[in-house]
Design a protein around this motif. Sequence first.
Motif, PDB file in Angstrom:
ATOM      1  N   LEU A  35       0.856  -1.181   0.000  1.00  0.00           N
ATOM      2  CA  LEU A  35       0.000   0.000   0.000  1.00  0.00           C
ATOM      3  C   LEU A  35       0.896   1.237   0.000  1.00  0.00           C
ATOM      4  CD1 LEU A  35      -2.755   1.439   0.311  1.00  0.00           C
ATOM      5  CD2 LEU A  35      -2.559   1.074   2.783  1.00  0.00           C
ATOM      6  N   ASN A  36       0.882   1.966  -1.099  1.00  0.00           N
ATOM      7  CA  ASN A  36       1.678   3.189  -1.222  1.00  0.00           C
ATOM      8  C   ASN A  36       0.758   4.391  -1.008  1.00  0.00           C
ATOM      9  OD1 ASN A  36       4.152   1.790  -2.228  1.00  0.00           O
ATOM     10  ND2 ASN A  36       2.844   1.344  -3.987  1.00  0.00           N
ATOM     11  N   GLN A  37       0.810   4.975   0.177  1.00  0.00           N
ATOM     12  CA  GLN A  37      -0.096   6.071   0.503  1.00  0.00           C
ATOM     13  C   GLN A  37       0.492   6.917   1.621  1.00  0.00           C
ATOM     14  OE1 GLN A  37      -2.394   8.122  -0.837  1.00  0.00           O
ATOM     15  NE2 GLN A  37      -3.669   6.329  -1.242  1.00  0.00           N
ATOM     16  N   LYS A  38       0.400   8.235   1.477  1.00  0.00           N
ATOM     17  CA  LYS A  38       0.922   9.158   2.481  1.00  0.00           C
ATOM     18  C   LYS A  38      -0.120   9.459   3.558  1.00  0.00           C
ATOM     19  CE  LYS A  38       3.812  11.734  -0.836  1.00  0.00           C
ATOM     20  NZ  LYS A  38       4.070  13.084  -1.399  1.00  0.00           N
ATOM     21  N   ASN A  39       0.386   9.791   4.736  1.00  0.00           N
ATOM     22  CA  ASN A  39      -0.442  10.337   5.813  1.00  0.00           C
ATOM     23  C   ASN A  39      -1.699   9.509   6.093  1.00  0.00           C
ATOM     24  OD1 ASN A  39       1.359  12.595   5.933  1.00  0.00           O
ATOM     25  ND2 ASN A  39       0.262  13.502   4.201  1.00  0.00           N
ATOM     26  N   ILE A  40      -1.496   8.224   6.371  1.00  0.00           N
ATOM     27  CA  ILE A  40      -2.626   7.359   6.702  1.00  0.00           C
ATOM     28  C   ILE A  40      -2.399   6.710   8.057  1.00  0.00           C
ATOM     29  CG2 ILE A  40      -3.131   6.902   4.276  1.00  0.00           C
ATOM     30  CD1 ILE A  40      -1.885   4.124   4.648  1.00  0.00           C
ATOM     31  N   GLN A  41      -3.475   6.227   8.630  1.00  0.00           N
ATOM     32  CA  GLN A  41      -3.408   5.547   9.922  1.00  0.00           C
ATOM     33  C   GLN A  41      -4.181   4.230   9.866  1.00  0.00           C
ATOM     34  OE1 GLN A  41      -4.863   8.933   9.962  1.00  0.00           O
ATOM     35  NE2 GLN A  41      -2.731   9.640   9.916  1.00  0.00           N
ATOM     36  N   ASN A  42      -3.717   3.282  10.681  1.00  0.00           N
ATOM     37  CA  ASN A  42      -4.394   2.007  10.912  1.00  0.00           C
ATOM     38  C   ASN A  42      -4.766   1.249   9.629  1.00  0.00           C
ATOM     39  OD1 ASN A  42      -5.379   0.093  12.741  1.00  0.00           O
ATOM     40  ND2 ASN A  42      -7.457   0.898  12.630  1.00  0.00           N
ATOM     41  N   PRO A  43      -3.808   1.045   8.717  1.00  0.00           N
ATOM     42  CA  PRO A  43      -4.131   0.261   7.516  1.00  0.00           C
ATOM     43  C   PRO A  43      -4.301  -1.217   7.840  1.00  0.00           C
ATOM     44  CG  PRO A  43      -1.786   0.763   7.566  1.00  0.00           C
ATOM     45  CD  PRO A  43      -2.404   1.498   8.730  1.00  0.00           C
ATOM     46  N   LYS A  44      -5.332  -1.820   7.275  1.00  0.00           N
ATOM     47  CA  LYS A  44      -5.623  -3.235   7.473  1.00  0.00           C
ATOM     48  C   LYS A  44      -6.168  -3.818   6.179  1.00  0.00           C
ATOM     49  CE  LYS A  44      -6.805  -2.935  12.409  1.00  0.00           C
ATOM     50  NZ  LYS A  44      -7.837  -3.216  13.444  1.00  0.00           N
ATOM     51  N   LEU A  45      -6.204  -5.147   6.121  1.00  0.00           N
ATOM     52  CA  LEU A  45      -6.849  -5.778   4.972  1.00  0.00           C
ATOM     53  C   LEU A  45      -7.665  -6.973   5.439  1.00  0.00           C
ATOM     54  CD1 LEU A  45      -5.536  -8.715   3.940  1.00  0.00           C
ATOM     55  CD2 LEU A  45      -3.687  -7.246   3.193  1.00  0.00           C
ATOM     56  N   THR A  46      -8.640  -7.327   4.635  1.00  0.00           N
ATOM     57  CA  THR A  46      -9.467  -8.508   4.887  1.00  0.00           C
ATOM     58  C   THR A  46      -9.354  -9.432   3.685  1.00  0.00           C
ATOM     59  OG1 THR A  46     -11.028  -7.234   6.227  1.00  0.00           O
ATOM     60  CG2 THR A  46     -11.773  -9.357   5.403  1.00  0.00           C
ATOM     61  N   PHE A  47      -9.001 -10.683   3.947  1.00  0.00           N
ATOM     62  CA  PHE A  47      -8.903 -11.700   2.908  1.00  0.00           C
ATOM     63  C   PHE A  47      -9.733 -12.899   3.328  1.00  0.00           C
ATOM     64  CE2 PHE A  47      -6.552 -15.648   1.614  1.00  0.00           C
ATOM     65  CZ  PHE A  47      -6.939 -15.641   0.283  1.00  0.00           C
ATOM     66  N   ASP A  48     -10.821 -13.129   2.628  1.00  0.00           N
ATOM     67  CA  ASP A  48     -11.703 -14.255   2.916  1.00  0.00           C
ATOM     68  C   ASP A  48     -12.064 -14.314   4.404  1.00  0.00           C
ATOM     69  OD1 ASP A  48     -13.215 -16.466   2.141  1.00  0.00           O
ATOM     70  OD2 ASP A  48     -11.610 -17.871   2.639  1.00  0.00           O
ATOM     71  N   TYR A  85      -8.114   2.046   5.535  1.00  0.00           N
ATOM     72  CA  TYR A  85      -7.240   2.897   6.347  1.00  0.00           C
ATOM     73  C   TYR A  85      -7.947   4.236   6.580  1.00  0.00           C
ATOM     74  CZ  TYR A  85      -6.040   4.772   1.704  1.00  0.00           C
ATOM     75  OH  TYR A  85      -6.101   5.305   0.447  1.00  0.00           O
ATOM     76  N   PHE A  86      -7.417   4.992   7.524  1.00  0.00           N
ATOM     77  CA  PHE A  86      -7.950   6.319   7.816  1.00  0.00           C
ATOM     78  C   PHE A  86      -7.035   7.383   7.220  1.00  0.00           C
ATOM     79  CE2 PHE A  86     -10.138   3.841  10.994  1.00  0.00           C
ATOM     80  CZ  PHE A  86     -11.384   4.456  11.080  1.00  0.00           C
ATOM     81  N   GLN A  87      -7.659   8.377   6.591  1.00  0.00           N
ATOM     82  CA  GLN A  87      -6.918   9.506   6.033  1.00  0.00           C
ATOM     83  C   GLN A  87      -7.769  10.755   6.195  1.00  0.00           C
ATOM     84  OE1 GLN A  87      -6.108   9.604   1.719  1.00  0.00           O
ATOM     85  NE2 GLN A  87      -3.978  10.049   2.236  1.00  0.00           N
ATOM     86  N   ASN A  88      -7.197  11.755   6.869  1.00  0.00           N
ATOM     87  CA  ASN A  88      -7.937  12.998   7.163  1.00  0.00           C
ATOM     88  C   ASN A  88      -9.250  12.701   7.879  1.00  0.00           C
ATOM     89  OD1 ASN A  88      -5.935  14.550   5.837  1.00  0.00           O
ATOM     90  ND2 ASN A  88      -6.929  14.163   3.863  1.00  0.00           N
ATOM     91  N   ASN A  89      -9.140  11.786   8.877  1.00  0.00           N
ATOM     92  CA  ASN A  89     -10.283  11.407   9.717  1.00  0.00           C
ATOM     93  C   ASN A  89     -11.416  10.727   8.948  1.00  0.00           C
ATOM     94  OD1 ASN A  89      -9.134  12.498  12.106  1.00  0.00           O
ATOM     95  ND2 ASN A  89      -9.750  14.546  11.438  1.00  0.00           N
ATOM     96  N   LYS A  90     -11.095  10.227   7.762  1.00  0.00           N
ATOM     97  CA  LYS A  90     -12.094   9.531   6.953  1.00  0.00           C
ATOM     98  C   LYS A  90     -11.599   8.114   6.660  1.00  0.00           C
ATOM     99  CE  LYS A  90     -14.538   9.780   2.529  1.00  0.00           C
ATOM    100  NZ  LYS A  90     -14.685  10.528   1.247  1.00  0.00           N
ATOM    101  N   LYS A  91     -12.485   7.127   6.825  1.00  0.00           N
ATOM    102  CA  LYS A  91     -12.111   5.749   6.542  1.00  0.00           C
ATOM    103  C   LYS A  91     -12.279   5.477   5.050  1.00  0.00           C
ATOM    104  CE  LYS A  91     -12.359   1.073   8.396  1.00  0.00           C
ATOM    105  NZ  LYS A  91     -12.952   0.179   9.421  1.00  0.00           N
ATOM    106  N   ILE A  92     -11.217   4.976   4.449  1.00  0.00           N
ATOM    107  CA  ILE A  92     -11.193   4.733   3.011  1.00  0.00           C
ATOM    108  C   ILE A  92     -11.030   3.236   2.745  1.00  0.00           C
ATOM    109  CG2 ILE A  92      -9.915   5.171   0.867  1.00  0.00           C
ATOM    110  CD1 ILE A  92      -9.160   7.898   2.052  1.00  0.00           C
ATOM    111  N   PHE A  93     -11.742   2.740   1.738  1.00  0.00           N
ATOM    112  CA  PHE A  93     -11.670   1.335   1.355  1.00  0.00           C
ATOM    113  C   PHE A  93     -11.174   1.216  -0.084  1.00  0.00           C
ATOM    114  CE2 PHE A  93     -14.857   1.517   4.682  1.00  0.00           C
ATOM    115  CZ  PHE A  93     -14.582   0.388   5.454  1.00  0.00           C
ATOM    116  N   LYS A  94     -10.342   0.211  -0.306  1.00  0.00           N
ATOM    117  CA  LYS A  94      -9.881  -0.111  -1.653  1.00  0.00           C
ATOM    118  C   LYS A  94      -9.896  -1.627  -1.807  1.00  0.00           C
ATOM    119  CE  LYS A  94      -6.921   3.953  -2.181  1.00  0.00           C
ATOM    120  NZ  LYS A  94      -5.546   4.470  -2.395  1.00  0.00           N
TER     121      LYS A  94
END
Length: 283
Positions: A35-48, A85-94
């Motif tokens: 995951l290439n991303q600036k200024n993020i917090q608490n990155p996680k992933l879900t697999f099955d 992950y969270f970015q600028n207090n917003k939860k983002i999904f990819k």
Amino acid sequence: MKKILLIILSFTAIINALEITPKNVKNANTSLIVLNQKNIQNPKLTFDKHNINFFPYPSKKESYYALIPVSYYKDKKAYRVIVSYFQNNKKIFKGITLNVIDGKYKSETINVPKGKVSLSPKNKKRVEKEYKEAMKIYNTVTPELYLNGAFIKPMNSKITSSFGKKRVYNNTLKSYHSGTDFKAAVGTKVKAVNDGIVVISQNRFYAGNSIVIDHGQGIYSCYFHLSKMNFKVGDRVKKSEIIGLSGSTGRVTGPHLHFAFRINGVQVDPLQAITLLNKNHLY
């Protein structure tokens, strides 16, 4: 036209921000998510339905990595990996697709003493206890990464039995070969494949004298059937140190080194995992 261009650029940025290697992964192999991303917090992933944490990429700034170990028994199909992950207090999904394909592992027949296949109540109880203790360790993810450069092999020797072969004991299918066997006479030196902390050092029913090293962040290497163990639980070990000597303890037909790998609690092909980690400079 300008709006369409912005949409295309935005989509391209999302794709570049999330990378997967390999995208088509064999069962019992490991994939790397970056995951290439600036200024993020608490990155996680879900697999099955399994949650996996990201860690800062050791050799890349503003990047994170996660290892997805694919079970030997995982259904062969396409899976959607969801990253959040969270970015600028917003939860983002990819999301990104991971295709699990058939490893096409061969079969081999092994004849061993009956007592090592059909267990007595006493031995069955021992095996269950040892398995439970080991899985508690393998499912522990140490936040620190102890690695010191690239992984090495535990010894330079011929591989006598590759990972993943279906194991037919006394004409009965019991399991698959959960590691890579190296040819080794009793007393051959066994090296630690990288830095870490010893978390298992004991004699076990199936594995015999066993050393297991925690390399941090869910990565474990295992060395079974040893004739001698040079380290105890809690010891720090450095890459290439002689952790023990090969032998024929446990369930074996002859002396050799059984080398195995666990990532996030899942048994995976050790040589494929090492190649993946080294190629992507995860140290």
